[in-house]
Design a protein around this motif. Sequence first.
Motif, PDB file in Angstrom:
ATOM      1  N   MET A 190      32.609 -34.358  10.732  1.00 62.06           N
ATOM      2  CA  MET A 190      32.413 -33.238   9.823  1.00 62.06           C
ATOM      3  C   MET A 190      33.499 -32.198  10.044  1.00 62.06           C
ATOM      4  N   THR A 191      33.777 -31.471   9.000  1.00 61.18           N
ATOM      5  CA  THR A 191      34.844 -30.485   9.031  1.00 61.18           C
ATOM      6  C   THR A 191      34.273 -29.082   8.883  1.00 61.18           C
ATOM      7  N   VAL A 192      35.172 -28.111   8.931  1.00 59.56           N
ATOM      8  CA  VAL A 192      34.780 -26.727   8.684  1.00 59.56           C
ATOM      9  C   VAL A 192      34.180 -26.606   7.284  1.00 59.56           C
ATOM     10  N   ASP A 193      34.679 -27.373   6.331  1.00 55.33           N
ATOM     11  CA  ASP A 193      34.119 -27.352   4.977  1.00 55.33           C
ATOM     12  C   ASP A 193      32.660 -27.794   4.974  1.00 55.33           C
ATOM     13  N   ASP A 194      32.319 -28.786   5.797  1.00 52.84           N
ATOM     14  CA  ASP A 194      30.927 -29.232   5.905  1.00 52.84           C
ATOM     15  C   ASP A 194      30.055 -28.125   6.491  1.00 52.84           C
ATOM     16  N   LEU A 195      30.574 -27.440   7.493  1.00 54.48           N
ATOM     17  CA  LEU A 195      29.851 -26.327   8.100  1.00 54.48           C
ATOM     18  C   LEU A 195      29.648 -25.210   7.079  1.00 54.48           C
ATOM     19  N   GLU A 253      34.497 -21.652  11.852  1.00 56.36           N
ATOM     20  CA  GLU A 253      35.299 -22.491  12.730  1.00 56.36           C
ATOM     21  C   GLU A 253      34.369 -23.539  13.327  1.00 56.36           C
ATOM     22  N   ALA A 254      34.927 -24.703  13.646  1.00 60.56           N
ATOM     23  CA  ALA A 254      34.123 -25.750  14.289  1.00 60.56           C
ATOM     24  C   ALA A 254      34.962 -26.441  15.342  1.00 60.56           C
ATOM     25  N   TRP A 255      34.305 -26.755  16.448  1.00 54.97           N
ATOM     26  CA  TRP A 255      34.902 -27.517  17.535  1.00 54.97           C
ATOM     27  C   TRP A 255      33.923 -28.631  17.864  1.00 54.97           C
ATOM     28  N   LEU A 315      31.003 -21.770  14.589  1.00 56.64           N
ATOM     29  CA  LEU A 315      30.915 -20.318  14.629  1.00 56.64           C
ATOM     30  C   LEU A 315      31.097 -19.806  13.204  1.00 56.64           C
ATOM     31  N   VAL A 316      30.171 -18.954  12.768  1.00 61.42           N
ATOM     32  CA  VAL A 316      30.248 -18.377  11.423  1.00 61.42           C
ATOM     33  C   VAL A 316      30.137 -16.870  11.561  1.00 61.42           C
TER      34      VAL A 316
END
Length: 125
Positions: free
Chosen positions: A1-6, A76-78, A83-84
């Motif tokens: 999954m990407t930042v777009d998914d988040l 952001e995603a790791w 984190l939003v």
Amino acid sequence: MTVDDLTAAFTDMYRSLGDRAAFDARLHPDLTIWESDAPDLLDGLAALDDLRDRRASARAAAASPTSVAPEQLRTEAWGDTGLVRYVLRARYAAGQPDECFRVTDVLRRDERGWRIVHHHAEALR
């Protein structure tokens, strides 16, 4: 999954605002919460429900917002951690000022998708 998914999962959560079960599906049951109107760290969904009920009682005579939506969204995603950061704006009918909150949410992705594990909201004055 990407930042777009988040971002999509987060946006979907706010679309379900008003439907407590649907909204809460995006919250981890063991989440922690800092809120401007709660003096202590809230721990878990039961504590959040208690805060929600106290707020509902306090504003029974007050007008409800016409909309509540995140603005200035940054994600952001790791891996399985996200984190939003955003401003949450509650809009009211004409003549009543908006309420805004600076918010940071930490999310974890598990078998149920992205869920908030920590929420920190500060009222902007």
